[in-house]
Design a protein around this motif. Sequence first.
Motif, short mmCIF file in Angstrom:
data_model
loop_
_atom_site.label_atom_id
_atom_site.label_comp_id
_atom_site.label_asym_id
_atom_site.label_seq_id
_atom_site.Cartn_x
_atom_site.Cartn_y
_atom_site.Cartn_z
N ARG A 1 -5.84 6.34 3.53
CA ARG A 1 -5.45 4.98 3.17
C ARG A 1 -6.43 4.07 2.57
NH1 ARG A 1 -2.36 5.66 8.19
NH2 ARG A 1 -0.29 5.69 8.00
N ASN A 2 -7.65 4.60 2.85
CA ASN A 2 -8.78 3.90 2.30
C ASN A 2 -9.74 4.92 1.57
OD1 ASN A 2 -8.04 1.40 3.52
ND2 ASN A 2 -8.72 2.51 5.54
N LYS B 1 -6.02 0.70 -5.34
CA LYS B 1 -4.57 0.31 -5.20
C LYS B 1 -4.02 -0.67 -6.03
CE LYS B 1 -5.85 0.71 -0.14
NZ LYS B 1 -5.77 0.09 0.94
N PHE C 1 -7.53 3.85 -2.14
CA PHE C 1 -6.95 5.06 -1.27
C PHE C 1 -7.58 6.38 -1.71
CE2 PHE C 1 -3.58 4.22 -4.35
CZ PHE C 1 -3.33 5.49 -4.94
N LEU D 1 -14.62 3.97 3.52
CA LEU D 1 -13.56 3.02 3.84
C LEU D 1 -13.41 2.01 3.11
CD1 LEU D 1 -14.33 3.54 7.93
CD2 LEU D 1 -12.74 5.11 6.33
N ASP D 2 -13.43 1.99 1.91
CA ASP D 2 -13.34 0.82 1.15
C ASP D 2 -11.73 0.36 1.09
OD1 ASP D 2 -15.99 0.51 0.39
OD2 ASP D 2 -15.68 1.85 -1.32
N THR D 3 -11.34 -0.77 1.27
CA THR D 3 -10.07 -1.09 1.65
C THR D 3 -9.21 -1.09 0.42
OG1 THR D 3 -10.62 -3.24 1.91
CG2 THR D 3 -10.25 -1.96 3.86
N ASN E 1 0.80 -1.20 -0.20
CA ASN E 1 0.00 -0.10 0.19
C ASN E 1 0.76 1.32 0.10
OD1 ASN E 1 -2.31 -1.59 0.16
ND2 ASN E 1 -2.53 -1.35 2.29
#
Length: 374
Positions: free
Chosen positions: A272-273, A323, A282, A277-279, A245
Amino acid sequence: MEDTLLIDAAERFAKGEMSAEEKTFFEEIRKNNPDVDQLVVEQIFFLNELHRYADQKNFRHALHEVESTLVNEGFITRSTKPNGGKVLQFWTRYKKTISVAASIAGIVSLFIASIISAVSSDEKTNIKPLVDKLNQLESKTRQNENKVNQLAAASNMPVVPVKPRLDAKFRATGFVIDASNNFIVTNAHVVKEAHHQLIIENIKGEQYNAEAVFVDPVSDLAILKVTDKEFKKLPPMPYSIRKNNADLGEQVFTLGYPKQEVVYGEGYISARNGYMLDTIYFQMSTSANEGNSGSPVINKKGELLGIITSMETNAEGVVFALKSSNIYKAIEEVNKLKTYPTIKFLNTNSSIKNLPREIQIKRLQDYVFMIKGN
């Protein structure tokens, strides 16, 4: 590689004295080392300048010999002015333009005409040495005239029909992930808009046909393959694709096509997301417009961190990017199908690491394409 060996290798490369194996090895070094590449360019330029200087010197020497012969035979007199004899005056005046075969032919024609005129008026016939010299010049002139004629004939060759340009209904961005087999990454929503035809367009405005080989609406990722036989393969990618990441606050830049030319943008990783807040995404602080979808997000090390997918409509300068680790997952899925050539050559090392930004852009822009469809 020591300096002396490097200079020797560059000179042998420039002169074409390397074996095929050596040349392949040396070209790979040039691609990965800008200093070596610059040295080779300078060496080739130096050798070309030496050859050009030698040609000019030989030509001036030939003119001087002709003038001396004309003086000795009594056809002309040497001027006492600082500029020298008539032939030297002619050279001094026109030396900057006497660089093509037509000009050389004109000079020889002037010499021959002046000799004929002198012989007719003075009835002198002892000119064999001069005639031999002129015959030599005339032979060289004919060779150059043949080259000129070949170029002239080539200019009259029939024009190859130009492939009609696509009148697209939308514009987006994509970038190369495998230069060996011509695979390009963009967004899934970009492919969805192209109902009939997909086209990629490079920085020169050249268009090529492509097709989607992988589309994932969940991650908004698509992989295209260039199918156009006229497309020329690019050298290995100058950037790498990062598996881990991005860091919060990391400085990044983008290249994309929000308009009919490639546009540069810069910013930083602000979260960072992604949205909600979808991982797999970003958040970036930068500017983006319609057409930036699919644009690569790259850091100063020349590492690709993500792909622009969308922007926050309620907040200015907030952009979301998928990402880069998701690219590897998509490649695994495509390779499982075994329908297309295996996607490979994902660089682990970047050849543009920490280079000045303008140089990084020049190296990258050939690998970023406008995506069009209708």
